[in-house]
Design an enzyme around this catalytic site. Sequence first.
Site, PDB file in Angstrom:
ATOM      1  N   HIS A 123       5.695  69.445 -14.730  1.00  0.00           N
ATOM      2  CA  HIS A 123       5.186  68.413 -13.845  1.00  0.00           C
ATOM      3  C   HIS A 123       5.682  68.636 -12.429  1.00  0.00           C
ATOM      4  CE1 HIS A 123       5.841  66.883 -17.922  1.00  0.00           C
ATOM      5  NE2 HIS A 123       4.731  66.201 -17.768  1.00  0.00           N
ATOM      6  N   ARG A 148       1.036  70.502 -13.933  1.00  0.00           N
ATOM      7  CA  ARG A 148       0.394  69.212 -13.646  1.00  0.00           C
ATOM      8  C   ARG A 148       0.853  68.735 -12.280  1.00  0.00           C
ATOM      9  NH1 ARG A 148       1.877  63.600 -16.466  1.00  0.00           N
ATOM     10  NH2 ARG A 148       3.071  63.464 -14.537  1.00  0.00           N
ATOM     11  N   TYR A 160       2.861  56.649 -10.090  1.00  0.00           N
ATOM     12  CA  TYR A 160       3.179  57.381 -11.308  1.00  0.00           C
ATOM     13  C   TYR A 160       3.056  58.887 -11.079  1.00  0.00           C
ATOM     14  CZ  TYR A 160       2.249  59.685 -15.744  1.00  0.00           C
ATOM     15  OH  TYR A 160       2.265  60.570 -16.789  1.00  0.00           O
ATOM     16  N   ASP A 220      -3.187  64.009 -14.188  1.00  0.00           N
ATOM     17  CA  ASP A 220      -3.173  62.869 -15.103  1.00  0.00           C
ATOM     18  C   ASP A 220      -3.650  61.614 -14.382  1.00  0.00           C
ATOM     19  OD1 ASP A 220      -2.723  61.008 -17.061  1.00  0.00           O
ATOM     20  OD2 ASP A 220      -0.555  61.298 -17.159  1.00  0.00           O
ATOM     21  N   HIS A 222      -4.006  58.759 -16.050  1.00  0.00           N
ATOM     22  CA  HIS A 222      -3.211  57.742 -16.738  1.00  0.00           C
ATOM     23  C   HIS A 222      -4.025  56.490 -17.057  1.00  0.00           C
ATOM     24  CE1 HIS A 222       1.011  56.359 -17.793  1.00  0.00           C
ATOM     25  NE2 HIS A 222       0.957  57.618 -18.197  1.00  0.00           N
ATOM     26  N   GLU A 246      -6.715  64.684 -17.224  1.00  0.00           N
ATOM     27  CA  GLU A 246      -6.106  64.003 -18.367  1.00  0.00           C
ATOM     28  C   GLU A 246      -6.315  62.491 -18.328  1.00  0.00           C
ATOM     29  OE1 GLU A 246      -1.523  63.062 -19.768  1.00  0.00           O
ATOM     30  OE2 GLU A 246      -1.931  64.895 -18.663  1.00  0.00           O
ATOM     31  N   GLU A 272      -3.461  60.471 -25.629  1.00  0.00           N
ATOM     32  CA  GLU A 272      -2.056  60.086 -25.581  1.00  0.00           C
ATOM     33  C   GLU A 272      -1.795  58.747 -26.260  1.00  0.00           C
ATOM     34  OE1 GLU A 272       0.949  58.939 -21.939  1.00  0.00           O
ATOM     35  OE2 GLU A 272      -0.250  60.751 -21.749  1.00  0.00           O
ATOM     36  N   ARG A 293      -4.917  65.174 -26.910  1.00  0.00           N
ATOM     37  CA  ARG A 293      -3.555  65.048 -26.386  1.00  0.00           C
ATOM     38  C   ARG A 293      -2.724  64.014 -27.143  1.00  0.00           C
ATOM     39  NH1 ARG A 293      -0.605  65.966 -22.634  1.00  0.00           N
ATOM     40  NH2 ARG A 293      -0.047  63.812 -22.191  1.00  0.00           N
ATOM     41  N   HIS A 322       1.182  65.541 -26.458  1.00  0.00           N
ATOM     42  CA  HIS A 322       2.036  64.816 -25.519  1.00  0.00           C
ATOM     43  C   HIS A 322       3.480  65.296 -25.675  1.00  0.00           C
ATOM     44  CE1 HIS A 322       3.471  60.609 -24.023  1.00  0.00           C
ATOM     45  NE2 HIS A 322       3.024  61.309 -22.997  1.00  0.00           N
ATOM     46  N   ASP A 326      10.282  60.798 -23.060  1.00  0.00           N
ATOM     47  CA  ASP A 326      10.533  59.584 -23.840  1.00  0.00           C
ATOM     48  C   ASP A 326      10.280  59.768 -25.329  1.00  0.00           C
ATOM     49  OD1 ASP A 326       7.773  59.580 -23.925  1.00  0.00           O
ATOM     50  OD2 ASP A 326       7.530  57.837 -22.641  1.00  0.00           O
ATOM     51  N   GLU A 349       2.683  70.197 -23.165  1.00  0.00           N
ATOM     52  CA  GLU A 349       3.518  69.516 -22.176  1.00  0.00           C
ATOM     53  C   GLU A 349       4.989  69.665 -22.556  1.00  0.00           C
ATOM     54  OE1 GLU A 349       3.861  65.124 -20.022  1.00  0.00           O
ATOM     55  OE2 GLU A 349       2.904  65.289 -21.994  1.00  0.00           O
ATOM     56  N   TRP A 412      -1.262  50.728 -16.366  1.00  0.00           N
ATOM     57  CA  TRP A 412      -0.264  51.612 -15.791  1.00  0.00           C
ATOM     58  C   TRP A 412      -0.519  53.064 -16.214  1.00  0.00           C
ATOM     59  CZ3 TRP A 412       3.838  54.538 -18.143  1.00  0.00           C
ATOM     60  CH2 TRP A 412       4.653  55.188 -17.206  1.00  0.00           C
TER      61      TRP A 412
END
Length: 412
Positions: A123, A148, A160, A220, A222, A246, A272, A293, A322, A326, A349, A412
Site C-alpha cells: 500500500h 495499491r 482512508y 481501493d 472502499h 477494488e 472483502e 477478494r 484480503h 487487522d 494483499e 467508510w
Amino acid sequence: MKITDVRVIVTCPGRNYVAVKILTDEPGLYGVGDATLNGRELAVAAALQEHLAPLLIGRDPDQIEDIWQMLFRGTYWRGGPVLMTALAGIDIALWDIKGKRAGLPVYSLLGGKTRDGAWAYTHCGGHTNEELEDSVRAAMAKGFQHIRVQCPVPGATSTYGMGGAAEAASASWLGKGSGDGGPMPHVEGNWEPASYLRVVPKMFAYLRDKLGDELNLLHDVHERLNPVQAARLAKELEPYHLFFLEDALRPEHKESFRLVRNASTTPLAMGELFHTKYECLPLFTEQLIDFIRCDIGHIGGITEAKKIAILAEPYQIQTAWHGPGDISPATHCANVHVDVSIPNFGVQEMVYFPEIVHEVFPGAPECRDGKLWPSEAPGLGCDINEEAAKKYPYQRNYLPVCRRADGSVHDW
C-alpha cells in the site's frame, strides 16, 4: 485422535487479535487459527467460547469438512461476519493440525504448488502526488510490481488509505480515548464523492506520467460510490490501465455491477465484505468481476476459500484475498498456502507486521522480491506465544466512521 481443548486467546500487540488454539490428545499436536473481526473481537470470542468450542471436544480434528458443515448449518441461524469469523478460526487451526500430523505444509494437502511464490501488493499513500510517487518508488525498490495507491480527498478531514503501508499494518488511525474507559470511533469527516471523483483520475494521470505503464497499479474505493458514480470512475480510469479497481460498490447490491461492467473495461475486484460462496455466485456466473477478494478469516477459513476459488476458475476470475493488518499472521499464512496451490491466483494483499506482532505470532509469511513465500514447515507455519499474548490485554476499539459534509453517515 480427539480434540481435548479449544483455547480462545484475545490479545492486543498494537491492535486486537483473536486466536484459536485447538489441542489434541496426541502430545504436542495442536493447531493455531485466527478469528479476528476488527471492532467486534469480543463478539467472536464469545461465540467461540460459549457456543462453538463445546461442540468440538471429543471430535476427530481430521474431519474438517464434517466439522465445517456442522458448525455452519447446525446453528440454523447461519452466516454473518461473527459466526463465519469464528468458524474460520476453527477451520484454519484444523488445517494446521492436519498438516502437522501429515508432516507436510498445508499447500501440499491442497494439491501441491502451482507456483513458487505469490505475487503480493503493498500500500502506498501520500499527502501530495509527489509524496505518493516517492512512496511508490520506495516500494518498487523493494521488488514490488503490484502497488495499491490512495490519495487525500480535498476537503475531507482525513482519507482512508492515505497513510499507505504503515496505516495498513497498524492501528494508529483507529479511535482515540473518549473518557468513558475506552476509545470511540475516529471520524473521517467532510468526505464528498464529487471531490473524490475529481481527484482520483488526476492521481493516476500523474503516476503514469512519472512511472510509466509497466507497473501494476491498484486502487481501493472502499464501497463508497453509488452505481453511476462507480461506472463513471471505472470509465475515466480506463486510460491508466489499472490492475484492478477494488470494492467500487457496497456488497448488498451485486446487480449494480452490471452497470459498472457495461461502462468500462477496467478490471474489477470485489468481496472483502462477503462471508460465503453464495454471495460470490452471481458475480461469477455473469462475469461481473475479475478478482474475488474475500477475507479467508471471515468466510469460514481455508475450506470455504478453496471452494470459492474452484467456483471462480471456470469464469476466468482470479483470487486476491484480503490481507490487511487487522487479521493475524495465521490468516496471512492461510492466504499464501491457498495462493500457491490454486490455478487461478491473481495477487495477494500483504502488510509488514510490527515486531510486537511477531513476538506474539511467530511465523508470518516471508516477503521478498515482490512475492510472499509459504512456510515449508508442517502445517501453516504460524504459532502463538501464549505468555507473550498475556502481556498485551484487549483494548476496546472501533473501525472509523465516515461522514459527509452535511454530517450524515456514509460508508467508510
